[in-house]
Design a protein around this motif. Structure first.
Motif, short mmCIF file in Angstrom:
data_model
loop_
_atom_site.label_atom_id
_atom_site.label_comp_id
_atom_site.label_asym_id
_atom_site.label_seq_id
_atom_site.Cartn_x
_atom_site.Cartn_y
_atom_site.Cartn_z
N PHE A 50 1.24 -1.03 -0.17
CA PHE A 50 0.21 0.31 0.36
C PHE A 50 1.11 0.96 -0.11
N THR A 51 0.49 2.81 -0.36
CA THR A 51 0.71 3.53 -0.59
C THR A 51 -0.17 4.39 0.35
N MET A 52 0.46 4.90 1.81
CA MET A 52 0.12 6.04 1.88
C MET A 52 -0.01 7.35 1.92
N LYS A 53 -0.94 7.75 2.20
CA LYS A 53 -0.74 9.18 1.77
C LYS A 53 -1.75 10.13 2.80
N ALA A 54 -0.91 10.93 3.87
CA ALA A 54 -1.38 12.27 5.09
C ALA A 54 -1.73 12.98 4.46
N TYR A 55 -3.14 13.57 4.84
CA TYR A 55 -3.42 15.03 4.78
C TYR A 55 -4.14 15.66 6.14
N SER A 56 -4.57 16.94 5.70
CA SER A 56 -4.04 18.39 6.87
C SER A 56 -5.92 18.04 6.43
N ASN A 57 -6.96 18.29 7.60
CA ASN A 57 -8.22 19.23 7.23
C ASN A 57 -8.53 19.71 6.47
N THR A 58 -7.69 20.49 5.71
CA THR A 58 -8.31 21.17 4.01
C THR A 58 -7.76 20.47 3.33
N GLY A 59 -7.09 19.78 3.36
CA GLY A 59 -6.66 18.60 2.24
C GLY A 59 -5.44 18.77 1.70
N GLU A 60 -4.58 19.46 2.57
CA GLU A 60 -3.15 19.23 2.03
C GLU A 60 -2.24 17.99 1.78
N LEU A 61 -1.32 17.61 1.45
CA LEU A 61 -0.47 16.79 1.31
C LEU A 61 0.42 17.08 2.28
N THR A 62 0.68 15.80 3.65
CA THR A 62 1.21 16.76 4.19
C THR A 62 2.65 15.60 4.61
N MET A 63 2.37 14.45 3.99
CA MET A 63 3.90 12.78 3.77
C MET A 63 3.31 11.67 3.03
N VAL A 99 4.47 5.05 12.76
CA VAL A 99 4.18 6.56 12.59
C VAL A 99 2.62 6.62 13.81
N GLU A 100 3.06 7.80 15.09
CA GLU A 100 1.78 8.18 15.16
C GLU A 100 1.46 9.06 14.52
N SER A 101 0.08 9.18 14.24
CA SER A 101 -0.94 10.28 14.00
C SER A 101 -2.11 10.79 14.41
N CYS A 102 -2.44 11.99 15.05
CA CYS A 102 -3.54 12.51 15.66
C CYS A 102 -3.92 13.41 14.55
N GLY A 103 -5.76 12.87 14.07
CA GLY A 103 -6.12 13.98 13.72
C GLY A 103 -6.08 14.63 11.86
N ASP A 104 -5.14 13.51 11.64
CA ASP A 104 -4.89 13.40 9.83
C ASP A 104 -5.24 13.05 9.17
N THR A 105 -5.68 13.18 8.23
CA THR A 105 -6.92 12.29 7.21
C THR A 105 -5.69 10.95 6.58
N LEU A 106 -5.48 9.44 6.99
CA LEU A 106 -5.07 8.70 5.65
C LEU A 106 -5.63 8.31 5.12
N VAL A 107 -4.99 8.51 3.68
CA VAL A 107 -5.39 7.51 2.94
C VAL A 107 -4.05 5.93 2.05
N PHE A 108 -4.77 5.06 2.17
CA PHE A 108 -3.79 3.98 1.84
C PHE A 108 -4.98 2.88 0.59
N TYR A 195 -8.33 2.00 1.74
CA TYR A 195 -8.36 2.30 3.35
C TYR A 195 -9.00 3.73 3.29
N ILE A 196 -9.64 4.64 4.04
CA ILE A 196 -9.25 5.82 4.16
C ILE A 196 -9.94 6.20 5.73
N HIS A 197 -9.01 6.61 6.42
CA HIS A 197 -9.06 6.90 7.55
C HIS A 197 -9.63 8.90 8.38
N ARG A 198 -10.29 9.11 8.91
CA ARG A 198 -10.82 10.43 9.13
C ARG A 198 -11.14 11.64 7.93
#
Length: 209
Positions: A50-63, A99-108, A195-198
């Protein structure tokens, strides 16, 4: 008048009953649901990439990160009364690294499942060249990209603030809420897992666009 009555062994009867029940269950299940079940079994045995992408609440890619064995679990904490409650922090394990994440949107998204429209990438390009009027997140509704999608259904993944992040096309789409993954929904798109988280999502018939 007498005759020999042959009784079927109990063990054989049980096996036959199980086989018939299994065939009936598979015949009643949809193809997409069956693909989801197969993917889960495969993941437990060999692991899916899988490729994991992390996004801010406004949809900006962060990781971004990639791995063959990916897991996620919630963490417990205590409230003011000393009772155990689920924390907002999730621990994602990728090939043994955490990776410990709090509040970010995660897409796998599983390998070979690529978005047909990457809104977050468009946003980044708009920031780079300074032309915010071209920013898809602000200026262009999904209808304008109808011709990009060659399949019957469109899956749009959105940030928690409602900004579109990615859009996928598929003919056979199925979703379910994951009981073992915190705040996570699993979608199967033509046999590939997403898979989509938050995150928010929409599944739209292309003809509506």
């Amino acid at each position: 008048m007498s005759g020999n009555i042959h009784k079927r062994p109990k063990g054989a009867a049980r096996i036959l009953t199980a086989v018939v029940a299994g065939v009936l269950a598979l015949s009643l299940a949809g193809c997409a649901a069956f693909d989801s079940w197969v993917g889960d079994v495969k993941g437990e045995l060999t692991g899916n990439a899988f490729t994991m992408k992390a996004y801010s609440n406004t949809g900006e890619l962060t990781m971004t990160a990639h791995g063959r064995k990916v897991g996620m679990e919630g963490n417990e904490t205590t409230d003011d009364n000393g009772d155990k409650v689920m924390s907002s922090v999730v621990t994602v394990t990728i090939d043994g690294k955490e990776v410990e994440s709090c509040g970010d949107t995660l897409v796998f998204n599983e390998d070979d499942l690529e978005p047909e429209k990457d809104f977050a990438a468009d946003q980044l390009k708009s920031y780079d060249d300074g032309r915010l009027s071209n920013n898809t997140l602000f200026a262009q509704p999904l209808n304008r990209f109808k011709n990009l999608f060659g399949k019957a259904r469109v899956v749009v993944v959105k940030s928690q603030m409602g900004s579109p992040i990615e859009a996928f096309g598929g003919n056979d789409v199925y979703w379910k809420v994951c009981d073992d993954l915190p705040k996570t929904t699993k979608l199967m798109i033509d046999g590939k897992a997403l898979y989509i988280h938050r995150a928010n999502f929409q599944i739209i018939d292309k003809d509506l666009l």
